[in-house]
Enzyme design. Structure first.
Site, PDB file in Angstrom:
ATOM      1  N   LEU A  65       4.034  -0.994   0.416  1.00  0.00           N
ATOM      2  CA  LEU A  65       2.742  -0.366   0.118  1.00  0.00           C
ATOM      3  C   LEU A  65       2.879   1.152   0.140  1.00  0.00           C
ATOM      4  O   LEU A  65       3.858   1.693   0.654  1.00  0.00           O
ATOM      5  CB  LEU A  65       1.721  -0.839   1.158  1.00  0.00           C
ATOM      6  CG  LEU A  65       1.469  -2.364   1.112  1.00  0.00           C
ATOM      7  CD1 LEU A  65       0.878  -2.872   2.411  1.00  0.00           C
ATOM      8  CD2 LEU A  65       0.577  -2.703  -0.078  1.00  0.00           C
ATOM      9  N   PRO A  66       1.865   1.870  -0.417  1.00  0.00           N
ATOM     10  CA  PRO A  66       2.037   3.325  -0.553  1.00  0.00           C
ATOM     11  C   PRO A  66       2.160   4.089   0.771  1.00  0.00           C
ATOM     12  O   PRO A  66       3.083   4.895   0.922  1.00  0.00           O
ATOM     13  CB  PRO A  66       0.773   3.756  -1.309  1.00  0.00           C
ATOM     14  CG  PRO A  66       0.289   2.529  -2.007  1.00  0.00           C
ATOM     15  CD  PRO A  66       0.667   1.376  -1.120  1.00  0.00           C
ATOM     16  N   THR A  96       7.265   3.499   3.221  1.00  0.00           N
ATOM     17  CA  THR A  96       7.561   4.698   4.012  1.00  0.00           C
ATOM     18  C   THR A  96       6.253   5.168   4.635  1.00  0.00           C
ATOM     19  O   THR A  96       5.337   5.579   3.920  1.00  0.00           O
ATOM     20  CB  THR A  96       8.128   5.824   3.131  1.00  0.00           C
ATOM     21  OG1 THR A  96       9.308   5.356   2.485  1.00  0.00           O
ATOM     22  CG2 THR A  96       8.466   7.052   3.977  1.00  0.00           C
ATOM     23  N   LYS A 171      14.286   7.753   7.784  1.00  0.00           N
ATOM     24  CA  LYS A 171      13.912   7.885   6.365  1.00  0.00           C
ATOM     25  C   LYS A 171      13.281   9.263   6.116  1.00  0.00           C
ATOM     26  O   LYS A 171      13.556   9.919   5.104  1.00  0.00           O
ATOM     27  CB  LYS A 171      12.947   6.757   6.011  1.00  0.00           C
ATOM     28  CG  LYS A 171      12.176   6.917   4.721  1.00  0.00           C
ATOM     29  CD  LYS A 171      13.020   6.689   3.494  1.00  0.00           C
ATOM     30  CE  LYS A 171      12.193   6.964   2.243  1.00  0.00           C
ATOM     31  NZ  LYS A 171      12.955   6.947   1.022  1.00  0.00           N
ATOM     32  N   LYS A 246       3.640  13.229   0.535  1.00  0.00           N
ATOM     33  CA  LYS A 246       3.296  12.382   1.693  1.00  0.00           C
ATOM     34  C   LYS A 246       4.439  12.393   2.710  1.00  0.00           C
ATOM     35  O   LYS A 246       4.230  12.603   3.905  1.00  0.00           O
ATOM     36  CB  LYS A 246       3.038  10.945   1.210  1.00  0.00           C
ATOM     37  CG  LYS A 246       2.797   9.960   2.337  1.00  0.00           C
ATOM     38  CD  LYS A 246       3.009   8.515   1.903  1.00  0.00           C
ATOM     39  CE  LYS A 246       4.468   8.199   1.607  1.00  0.00           C
ATOM     40  NZ  LYS A 246       4.803   6.792   1.473  1.00  0.00           N
TER      41      LYS A 246
HETATM   42  P1  NAD Z   1       3.461   2.335  -6.011  1.00  0.00           P
HETATM   43  O1  NAD Z   1       2.229   3.149  -5.849  1.00  0.00           O
HETATM   44  O2  NAD Z   1       4.111   2.206  -7.347  1.00  0.00           O
HETATM   45  O3  NAD Z   1       3.163   0.825  -5.499  1.00  0.00           O
HETATM   46  C1  NAD Z   1       2.350   0.490  -4.414  1.00  0.00           C
HETATM   47  C2  NAD Z   1       1.654  -0.824  -4.751  1.00  0.00           C
HETATM   48  O4  NAD Z   1       0.883  -1.239  -3.616  1.00  0.00           O
HETATM   49  C3  NAD Z   1       0.678  -0.688  -5.934  1.00  0.00           C
HETATM   50  O5  NAD Z   1       1.002  -1.643  -6.935  1.00  0.00           O
HETATM   51  C4  NAD Z   1      -0.677  -0.969  -5.295  1.00  0.00           C
HETATM   52  O6  NAD Z   1      -1.592  -1.636  -6.158  1.00  0.00           O
HETATM   53  C5  NAD Z   1      -0.292  -1.846  -4.118  1.00  0.00           C
HETATM   54  N1  NAD Z   1      -1.303  -1.904  -3.078  1.00  0.00           N
HETATM   55  C6  NAD Z   1      -1.960  -0.883  -2.473  1.00  0.00           C
HETATM   56  N2  NAD Z   1      -2.826  -1.354  -1.551  1.00  0.00           N
HETATM   57  C7  NAD Z   1      -2.693  -2.707  -1.566  1.00  0.00           C
HETATM   58  C8  NAD Z   1      -3.307  -3.762  -0.848  1.00  0.00           C
HETATM   59  N3  NAD Z   1      -4.241  -3.522   0.077  1.00  0.00           N
HETATM   60  N4  NAD Z   1      -2.945  -5.024  -1.113  1.00  0.00           N
HETATM   61  C9  NAD Z   1      -1.998  -5.284  -2.054  1.00  0.00           C
HETATM   62  N5  NAD Z   1      -1.379  -4.334  -2.783  1.00  0.00           N
HETATM   63  C10 NAD Z   1      -1.722  -3.061  -2.534  1.00  0.00           C
HETATM   64  O7  NAD Z   1       4.486   2.881  -4.923  1.00  0.00           O
HETATM   65  P2  NAD Z   1       6.075   2.665  -4.895  1.00  0.00           P
HETATM   66  O8  NAD Z   1       6.734   3.718  -5.683  1.00  0.00           O
HETATM   67  O9  NAD Z   1       6.360   1.224  -5.167  1.00  0.00           O
HETATM   68  O10 NAD Z   1       6.355   3.000  -3.355  1.00  0.00           O
HETATM   69  C11 NAD Z   1       6.058   2.081  -2.315  1.00  0.00           C
HETATM   70  C12 NAD Z   1       6.579   2.665  -1.005  1.00  0.00           C
HETATM   71  O11 NAD Z   1       7.985   2.869  -1.113  1.00  0.00           O
HETATM   72  C13 NAD Z   1       5.969   4.031  -0.643  1.00  0.00           C
HETATM   73  O12 NAD Z   1       5.767   4.073   0.746  1.00  0.00           O
HETATM   74  C14 NAD Z   1       7.036   5.018  -1.096  1.00  0.00           C
HETATM   75  O13 NAD Z   1       6.988   6.224  -0.336  1.00  0.00           O
HETATM   76  C15 NAD Z   1       8.297   4.231  -0.829  1.00  0.00           C
HETATM   77  N6  NAD Z   1       9.445   4.609  -1.669  1.00  0.00           N
HETATM   78  C16 NAD Z   1       9.302   4.837  -3.015  1.00  0.00           C
HETATM   79  C17 NAD Z   1      10.419   5.190  -3.773  1.00  0.00           C
HETATM   80  C18 NAD Z   1      10.312   5.458  -5.259  1.00  0.00           C
HETATM   81  O14 NAD Z   1      11.292   5.959  -5.834  1.00  0.00           O
HETATM   82  N7  NAD Z   1       9.195   5.145  -5.923  1.00  0.00           N
HETATM   83  C19 NAD Z   1      11.675   5.306  -3.160  1.00  0.00           C
HETATM   84  C20 NAD Z   1      11.802   5.032  -1.805  1.00  0.00           C
HETATM   85  C21 NAD Z   1      10.675   4.680  -1.069  1.00  0.00           C
END
Ligand code: NAD
Length: 296
Positions: A65-66, A96, A171, A246
């Site tokens: 999740l975000p 994260t 992280k 963030k």
């Molecule tokens: P994203 O915003 O693409 O995906 C998050 C998903 O969570 C969305 O599809 C959203 O609809 C869903 N969501 C939110 N609230 C929800 C709920 N209550 N129930 C169900 N689903 C829900 O984000 P991301 O890029 O996939 O990143 C996710 C995590 O991973 C973050 O914490 C980010 O910091 C971390 N991260 C991202 C990357 C990257 O390159 N994108 C790399 C490493 C770590």
């Protein structure tokens, strides 16, 4: 093979769930965005109508999740899933989030007799798709041993860095360094270009010299230098600048909580905040270079 509940199918969670399916696990998924659920179903997962509905007979629960508030909401909120997770299931949060949030949710899980790991990842969307993520794990050793076959379906490297919350601290250390390095790499290339240098040649030289980093070699912030980098496709895809903002904010909070000094981290947090204000929050974080180049 395990029965897995997977919640959060965004840029990272979608491909991670798909890799679990590919490796023979049975995966039941939920996301607030129907198109994200459909993409996972197309990859072989089954759809649940809610986060709770993923749990039925789950042996492992994974969330991606975000931010902290989403994770606390999903597990501990009014309709939080923690109360409904089957006894004996292992809980793994790969988001994260703040170390304090990770500890709070894992303590609530422990109070229910459930083992929980914080297992944030590194490797970006490309790593999520290729199944080559690095997992940075906080929690009990035996919980990690239970998680290992599942994590190996999504990643290549697994680091156990300490007790609950430690995965998040490690992280944040990594991402703070990345955020600073990206900003200064853009600054260095802009300096060279202002002197008439070719950004490609400059980057190729830096990539085999001491200024070398992931920012010079893999995700170069200058458009046209690396064909596959977000900078060469209008900064689309990749790791969102607002997600970096963030993480930098979490690093600042983590530093304040123990009285640590992170002068460069604090400057860089402000740069990503300015990038957000300039309307680039949804673009890849390497777009931070446009703070100094967009007026050219
Ligand atoms: P994203 O915003 O693409 O995906 C998050 C998903 O969570 C969305 O599809 C959203 O609809 C869903 N969501 C939110 N609230 C929800 C709920 N209550 N129930 C169900 N689903 C829900 O984000 P991301 O890029 O996939 O990143 C996710 C995590 O991973 C973050 O914490 C980010 O910091 C971390 N991260 C991202 C990357 C990257 O390159 N994108 C790399 C490493 C770590």
């Amino acid at each position: 093979m395990s029965r897995i509940a997977f919640i959060g199918l965004g840029n990272m969670g979608g491909p991670m769930a798909a890799n679990l399916v590919k490796n023979g696990h049975t995966v039941r998924v939920f996301d607030l965005v129907p198109a994200a659920v459909q993409a996972a179903v197309d990859a072989g997962a089954s759809a649940a109508a809610s986060a709770r509905d993923t749990l039925a007979d789950a042996e492992v629960v994974i969330s991606m999740l975000p931010a902290s508030r989403h994770v606390e909401g999903v597990y501990l909120g009014d309709d939080g899933i923690l109360a409904a997770i089957p006894a004996g299931a292992l809980v793994i949060d790969c988001s994260t989030i703040a170390p304090a949030s990770a500890r709070k949710v894992s303590e609530a899980a422990a109070a229910r007799g459930l083992q929980m790991l914080d297992a944030p990842v590194s490797g970006g969307t490309a790593g999520a798709q290729a199944g080559t993520l690095t997992f940075i794990v906080g929690g009990e050793e035996d919980a990690l041993e239970r998680a290992r076959p599942v994590l190996q379906a999504m990643g290549k490297n697994i680091f156990h860095v300490g007790a609950s919350g430690a995965g998040q601290v490690a992280k944040l250390c990594n991402n703070m360094a990345l955020g600073v390095i990206m900003a200064v790499t853009g600054e260095a290339i802009a300096l060279g270009v202002a002197h008439g240098l070719d950004p490609k040649v400059l980057s190729q030289m830096m990539a085999v010299s001491t200024g070398r980093s992931w920012a010079t070699e893999v995700c170069n912030p200058w458009p046209g230098v690396l064909e596959n980098a977000p900078a060469s496709r209008g900064y689309s895809g990749g790791f969102g600048s607002d997600l970096m903002l963030k993480d930098m904010g979490l690093a600042v909070e983590a530093a304040m909580s123990v009285g640590a000094s992170i002068p460069l981290g604090e400057v860089a947090r402000n740069l990503y905040s300015m990038n957000h204000q300039a309307g680039r929050g949804k673009l890849d974080f390497s777009s931070v270079v446009q703070l100094i180049t967009s007026d050219r």
